[in-house]
Scaffold this active site. Sequence first.
Site, PDB file in Angstrom:
ATOM      1  N   ASP A 154      38.089  34.692  42.824  1.00 21.94           N
ATOM      2  CA  ASP A 154      37.170  35.748  43.256  1.00 21.94           C
ATOM      3  C   ASP A 154      36.076  35.182  44.167  1.00 21.94           C
ATOM      4  OD1 ASP A 154      37.622  38.413  42.472  1.00 21.94           O
ATOM      5  OD2 ASP A 154      37.053  37.996  40.393  1.00 21.94           O
ATOM      6  N   GLN A 167      38.326  40.609  35.284  1.00 21.78           N
ATOM      7  CA  GLN A 167      38.053  41.903  35.906  1.00 21.78           C
ATOM      8  C   GLN A 167      36.663  42.398  35.498  1.00 21.78           C
ATOM      9  OE1 GLN A 167      40.051  43.393  38.182  1.00 21.78           O
ATOM     10  NE2 GLN A 167      38.543  45.011  38.417  1.00 21.78           N
ATOM     11  N   LYS A 192      47.036  44.274  41.173  1.00 22.14           N
ATOM     12  CA  LYS A 192      47.076  42.820  41.341  1.00 22.14           C
ATOM     13  C   LYS A 192      48.429  42.272  40.890  1.00 22.14           C
ATOM     14  CE  LYS A 192      42.141  42.535  41.180  1.00 22.14           C
ATOM     15  NZ  LYS A 192      40.963  42.670  40.333  1.00 22.14           N
TER      16      LYS A 192
HETATM   17  N1  GUN Z   1      35.818  44.787  40.016  1.00 24.50           N
HETATM   18  C1  GUN Z   1      35.709  45.446  41.196  1.00 24.50           C
HETATM   19  N2  GUN Z   1      35.964  44.613  42.213  1.00 24.50           N
HETATM   20  C2  GUN Z   1      36.247  43.409  41.677  1.00 24.50           C
HETATM   21  C3  GUN Z   1      36.607  42.159  42.228  1.00 24.50           C
HETATM   22  O1  GUN Z   1      36.717  41.953  43.441  1.00 24.50           O
HETATM   23  N3  GUN Z   1      36.832  41.168  41.332  1.00 24.50           N
HETATM   24  C4  GUN Z   1      36.689  41.338  39.995  1.00 24.50           C
HETATM   25  N4  GUN Z   1      36.913  40.297  39.200  1.00 24.50           N
HETATM   26  N5  GUN Z   1      36.365  42.490  39.454  1.00 24.50           N
HETATM   27  C5  GUN Z   1      36.146  43.516  40.291  1.00 24.50           C
END
Ligand code: GUN
Length: 283
Positions: free
Chosen positions: A118, A95, A51
């Site tokens: 998200d 996350q 990211k």
């Molecule tokens: N963990 C796995 N995929 C995701 C996602 O798309 N967003 C977040 N915040 N955590 C994750």
Amino acid sequence: MIINGKEISLKVKDEVKQEVERLNEHGKRVPTLAVILVGRNPASMTYVKNKEIGCRYVGIGSIKIEMSEQTTQEELLKQIYTLNADNTVDGILVQLPLPAHIDEKTVIEAIDPKKDVDGFHPVNIANLFLGKEGLLPCTPYGMMVMLESIGYDLEGKEVVVVGRSNIVGKPVALLALSKSATVTIAHSRTKNLKEVCQKADVLIAAVGVAKMFDDSYIKAGAVVLDVGMNRDENNKLCGDVDFEKCKNKAQAITPVPGGVGPMTIAMLLHNTLKAYKLRENIE
Ligand code: GUN
């Protein structure tokens, strides 16, 4: 046809990049994403790193907040409230998964829905449900962009989604419905799963079982989108779909890796720019 997620995600990122450059030229504040990582889950650390790389590529500011595995829910919520109140922060991503002593729902609901890049907050889920403007969950949104980029129109098509998670299965079903597809949501308890899948014009596999779907599950000429990210018997990355067995029977299919995966971060960056514009009242 193999649907190249790397290529399509690069296009999305380049569009974001150009818009951010334009903001820079006009002397505007840069959009900024804050990512909170609790603990040191190796997969999560990799995602967070990617990211950051994505943000750097498009010129979005990134703030990484690393908290220890022992962080209390109260401490995490406090951190979120601080970011909610910070006018220089446009997107907040916590996350997942979180350590077991922290309640995921409570944490997600603490995020300002306008900064929920998200698209997991109940307000954004409701917006999706109602077809209102909001922030869309990144992976389902990415799949829609993939279909668009190959010129595939969902109107009147049979879409079968296998998997009913809040992150992928349910939202992608709603998005397909909003494009006038006939949608079936199947899952581990579905009877005659194979027959259900065989009627799909578009099969979306989101179950998390390595190579579960072989060519006997798919109709000739179907479009197959594979959300799985698993390891096969040789510890190689693979999807929920047996790619080798299905690639010649499908009209179009996403590989793993290099399919749906790269779209998620691209849409996250797109969402961060969108959150910025909504907050700044641009467009
Ligand atoms: N963990 C796995 N995929 C995701 C996602 O798309 N967003 C977040 N915040 N955590 C994750």
